[in-house]
Design a protein around this motif. Sequence first.
Motif, PDB file in Angstrom:
ATOM      1  N   UNK A  73     -43.273  13.078 103.068  1.00 42.54           N
ATOM      2  CA  UNK A  73     -44.008  13.526 104.300  1.00 42.54           C
ATOM      3  C   UNK A  73     -45.431  13.633 104.048  1.00 42.54           C
ATOM      4  N   UNK A  74     -45.828  14.228 103.135  1.00 42.14           N
ATOM      5  CA  UNK A  74     -47.367  14.266 102.687  1.00 42.14           C
ATOM      6  C   UNK A  74     -47.995  12.900 102.668  1.00 42.14           C
ATOM      7  N   UNK A  75     -47.396  11.917 101.951  1.00 40.08           N
ATOM      8  CA  UNK A  75     -47.650  10.636 101.751  1.00 40.08           C
ATOM      9  C   UNK A  75     -47.651   9.850 103.166  1.00 40.08           C
ATOM     10  N   UNK A  76     -47.145  10.273 104.268  1.00 37.67           N
ATOM     11  CA  UNK A  76     -46.856   9.648 105.491  1.00 37.67           C
ATOM     12  C   UNK A  76     -48.348  10.009 106.374  1.00 37.67           C
ATOM     13  N   UNK A  77     -49.167  10.943 105.722  1.00 33.48           N
ATOM     14  CA  UNK A  77     -50.381  11.403 106.449  1.00 33.48           C
ATOM     15  C   UNK A  77     -51.502  10.558 105.936  1.00 33.48           C
ATOM     16  N   UNK A  78     -52.123  10.070 106.829  1.00 33.76           N
ATOM     17  CA  UNK A  78     -53.185   8.957 106.094  1.00 33.76           C
ATOM     18  C   UNK A  78     -54.128   9.688 105.216  1.00 33.76           C
ATOM     19  N   UNK A  79     -54.929  10.999 105.722  1.00 35.25           N
ATOM     20  CA  UNK A  79     -55.657  11.850 104.550  1.00 35.25           C
ATOM     21  C   UNK A  79     -55.129  12.242 103.382  1.00 35.25           C
TER      22      UNK A  79
END
Length: 134
Positions: A73-79
Amino acid sequence: MQASPEQQHPVLVVDDDPLVTEFVRFRLEMDGFAVEVAHNAEDALAAAIRRPPHVFLLDVGLPEINGLTLLRRLRAEKRLKDVPAIMITASAAGANVKAAMEAGAVGYVLKPFSADDLLQRVRAATKNQSRVWL
């Protein structure tokens, strides 16, 4: 007084065990890292979005949403997609290590771990995002 290089590196520590998070927080803060703690995946995701860290330390065995799912889920966030993540767990099973690598972790640290070893891996991750496997 000028900040040390570590003071420029916020670290998000995510573990459901308060003893682990306080131990890690204490050791990293002694070295000048800025540490934020979360005890579950939802709080970790909110904290990471609010203030992107330079390194994630994620427990694999989180309640409700495990650390590998959180990392995805963290990797899915661009930043957050390129923030190095070091997984912390009591399981040395090969399948878990492989799953951590596939999810994008740069390291896998087994409990119980030495504070100095963990500190070295965090430093390595903040400097060059190298693989820091243990």
